[in-house]
Each structure stands twice: as C-alpha cells, then as structure tokens.
Design an enzyme around this catalytic site. Structure first.
Site, PDB file in Angstrom:
ATOM      1  N   GLY A  97     -11.867 -58.829 -23.688  1.00 54.74           N
ATOM      2  CA  GLY A  97     -11.161 -59.720 -22.785  1.00 54.74           C
ATOM      3  C   GLY A  97     -11.594 -59.477 -21.352  1.00 54.74           C
ATOM      4  CG  HIS A 110      20.745 -16.921 -35.895  1.00 59.42           C
ATOM      5  ND1 HIS A 110      19.788 -16.321 -35.109  1.00 59.42           N
ATOM      6  CD2 HIS A 110      21.009 -16.070 -36.925  1.00 59.42           C
ATOM      7  CE1 HIS A 110      19.482 -15.135 -35.620  1.00 59.42           C
ATOM      8  NE2 HIS A 110      20.213 -14.961 -36.727  1.00 59.42           N
TER       9      HIS A 110
END
Length: 485
Positions: free
Chosen positions: A124, A455
């Site tokens: 383009g 944890h």
C-alpha cells in the site's frame, strides 16, 4: 485499471500495530481494510509482521528449546533425572519454531474473518486525498481504494551498518537471519547488547556457540535499573556469554573462513574471527514505498512519522501507530496504540499510559521492568525508598532449581506511590503484570504489602520486596531503606 472501493478505515501494515487496529475498528462498526506486504523466505505471504514471523514468536520458540537443552545438560540430574547422551537436532528445532510461528500468524487471518476485516496481501502507498494505492505481491494487480481514515502501521526493520558490516544473509546477518541458522556456529559474534542481541546470544550460547557480544556503550542495558542490570551481567557471564562493554567494532571483513572483526577498547585494537556475525544495533522505522510526501505526511530527521498526541500525522485523515512513530519499539505498545486509535476514531475517550509500558528480556533468568529506575526517580526529584528481595529466599524458586535473581521496588518516600519495578529471575515476565497494574492504578507499596500472595509462588518475592520498602520483610533479610538525602 483503477477501481474505487470505499472503507471507513484502511490500515497499511498487518503486524502488531496494524492487525489489532483493524480488528478493533471493525468491532466498533467501521468497514476496514488491512493491507500487508510481508513475505516469508519461502515466498508465502503472512500477516503478523516481524513479531509473528521473524521476531517475538520465533525467537521465544528457540529460547524455550535452547533453555530445555541447557537444563537437560546442567540441571535435570539435580532432580534425579538421567537423560543419557543428549542429541541436538537443529533441523527439528527449527521446524518446531517455524510451526509455532506459522500457527500464530495464521490465526490473524481467522481473526480477520471472525471480525469481518478485509485482509489483502500486497503493498500500500499513500496517494493523498484519502486514497491508497494497492499493488498485489506479484505486481500484476493495481487498484485504488479510498477511506475516511488511513492508518500507517508499517513497523520497523533492522538497522544495517552498510559501511561497516552490510548484511549478506550468510555470514553477516540481521535478527531474522540469526533465527534460521542450520548449524550451531562454533564462534558467534554479535554487535549490540540490547534486548535482541542478548536474547539471540543466549539462544546460541546455550546450544554450544562460543559467543562474544560487542557493545560500544560503557553501560549494560541502560534502560534497566543499574542494580538489576549488574546482576544480569554477572549471570550471563557465568553462563558463558562474553559481553564486552565499551568495545567498538571498527572493521569487519568477510572471507572464506568466516568473519574477521576488529574492535577497539580504550584505544587498543584487537582482531578475532567468527563463523557468523549478527548485527543487532537497533531498528529503523519502515516507510519504504509509502510515498508519505505525496499525502503531506511529514517524516522527522530520524525517519519516524510525525504524529500528535492522538496519532494524527500532518496530513488530514492520516494516522500512524507503532514502531514507525518512534518511542519504545515493542509489540504490545503498538497493539495498545492501535486499539486506542480505533476507539478514538469511534468517538471514545481512550489513551495509552506511557508511564506503564512493560519491557521483558526472555533469557534465563528473565529480566522484566516497568516505570522508573532508582536513578531516574532521583533525577526526577523524588525522595525515594527502595525494597528488594532475592529469589534465594523463595521456596518455589528453590524447588524449581532457579533460585537466582532479585525483585526491586522503587517508591516515593512521601506518598509511598510505586514509581518502578525492576526484576531479574525465573519467569518474572509473568510477574510483571502485577507491577504494571500497580502503576496503572497509582498503587502504593502498602497496597501490595496488604495483598495476600499464594504460597509457595514466585510472586511472593514481589510481595517481599514491597514489604522490604518499609523494612517489614518476613521471609528475607530486611535491609535499610535507601532514601534520598
């Protein structure tokens, strides 16, 4: 023959800046055409630009493969896993990389179909007055399209040192060529120790190449906090990467045996030979063939398309996003700019927060950061307080045999607002989103301190660093907070 087709939006470029722009515009009810001229080395056209075809995705595929090979060599025995004699099949590794890349790139075409975006492979160029010229890849089909809004998203290309080390595609290569080696080089030279140079060096070093990285600047990774960058340099040196700071390459000669590189350090010249040389000194805006001047689109002295705060160029109805406009050349930044522009064109109030743009280096350990370094924060006039935590104290990292690295949080001493987070360690790319979110919502270190983290997880190290900002770390040694005098 000229054929007129009206669209609300025409996007030139189908990479990370272009295709998300086109998709979001279509989602917002605008008829959209995306033109892209990318062609792979086998001649096949593809959407996705450098990122999906020759950058982010294929490089991460090779980084993953090379890391697994490295772990099999040096780590698996620690888990009680014997693998016998390792076999390295570069051809198969490259085929997998290609498959991963093609799958992602092919997905763009499906996304276009799902969102009713017209995608066309070709070139383009700007004709002015709201018109775009289209040339098919084979050069046989010329058409003219018009649109209310034209968006330039043509990205960037590797910088070539034409007078010093021009690319020959064989012995002196750019980042794309460096992803396609069919044999592991015995000796590999790299010019540039930025993100691309370090990642590519890490790939081939893990696979057995003796790798030397020449960096003309005296500092390593200047965008990263100095403490974290220094730790990274030590980690890479331990892995065998020879990073030479303040080393300027002054001469390159290609011969039958390889590539001879002469470098200068402190006025002393040294010469050595390599099988391959990668030039990774940055990227330039790609505006080749756009004919910006025909549409009144101004280019600055460095070649970038000039835009205002709303991505408007100097030509009415023409906009630009991504690498071609300058700033951090990152795929995710280009994506966000394209989405924001599409929303602005639809009348929405949308913007990018450029103070919260994440960055990652996908080595092992990984580096990830967002916001200001400690040095930048002080230079900006902030009285700062700093908290750090090491992955040595992280149970998950130890279980993974990757207890290396540090999380560092820089906060404003008066407001406690987080100014930056810089990390090196296992999978810190995945921890970074929490830090980005913290900056996006103007969070304080106390906000993260009060947020429960599961944890055992790697994210606990980020939590510990936030606690350390105020000397409250539980699972790592508390160090006095450093504040401006």
């Amino acid at each position: 023959m000229s054929e007129k087709n009206d669209y609300d939006v025409i996007v030139i470029g189908g990479g990370p800046g272009g295709y998300p722009t086109a998709i979001r515009a279509a989602q917002l009810g605008m008829t959209t055409l995306c033109i892209d001229g990318w062609v792979n080395k086998d001649g096949s056209p593809s959407f996705g630009g450098t990122c999906l075809n020759a950058g982010c995705i294929p490089s991460k595929a090779l980084l993953e493969s090379s890391e697994l090979y490295h772990r099999a060599q040096h780590e698996l025995h620690l888990h009680g896993i014997g693998v016998g004699k390792l076999d390295l099949d570069i051809g198969r590794m490259q085929a997998r990389k290609q498959a991963v890349s093609r799958a992602n790139a092919g997905g763009v075409k499906l996304l276009f179909q799902a969102n009713r975006v017209t995608g066309m492979h070709g070139h383009g160029r700007l004709l002015g007055n709201g018109q775009v010229g289209f040339m098919a890849l084979d050069g046989t089909q010329e058409r003219t399209f018009s649109a209310k809004h034209i968006i330039i998203a043509t990205g960037s290309a590797p910088v070539e040192l034409t007078s010093l080390a021009p690319f020959d595609g064989k012995q002196v290569v750019d980042s794309w060529g460096a992803l396609d080696f069919e044999v592991v080089p015995k000796r590999l030279g790299i010019i540039g120790s930025g993100i691309i140079g370090i990642e590519l060096g890490s790939v081939w070093s893990r696979l057995g190449a003796q790798t030397v990285i020449f960096e003309a600047l005296p500092d390593f990774l200047p965008a990263v906090d100095k403490q974290i960058a220094s730790e990274a340099l030590r980690a890479f040196a331990k892995q065998g990467l020879d990073v030479r700071l303040g080393s300027e390459v002054v001469d390159v000669k290609v011969n039958k045996k390889g590539v001879s590189v002469q470098s200068n350090v402190g006025g002393q010249n040294t010469s050595e030979s390599f099988d391959k040389l990668i030039v990774a000194v940055g990227r330039r805006p790609y505006t080749d063939g756009l004919d910006c001047s025909a549409a009144g689109v101004e280019i600055d002295v460095r070649g970038f398309v000039k835009i205002d705060a709303n991505y408007r160029t100097t030509a009415k109805g023409v906009y630009a996003v991504g690498d071609v406009t300058g700033g951090a050349m990152l795929a995710h930044k280009a994506i966000e700019e394209g989405v924001v522009l599409a929303e602005q064109l639809a009348g929405q109030k949308s913007e990018v927060n450029y103070q919260a743009v994440p960055s990652v280096i996908y080595t092992a350990p990984e580096l990830a950061w967002v916001g200001l370094t400690e040095e930048q924060a002080r230079q900006a006039g902030h009285e700062v307080k700093v908290g750090t935590s090491s992955f040595l104290a992280n149970g998950r990292a130890r279980a993974m045999e990757q207890a290396v690295g540090t999380v560092k949080i820089i906060s404003d001493a008066k407001s406690d607002r987080i100014l930056g987070v810089h990390m090196i360690g296992p999978y810190v790319s995945e921890l970074l989103a929490e830090a980005v979110l913290a900056l996006e919502f103007a969070a304080t270190s106390a906000d993260i301190q009060l947020t429960m983290h599961a944890h055992p997880t790697l994210s606990e190290t980020l939590h510990e660093a936030a606690l350390a900002v105020d000397g409250h770390a539980i699972h790592s040694a508390n160090k006095p907070t450093r504040k401006s005098e």
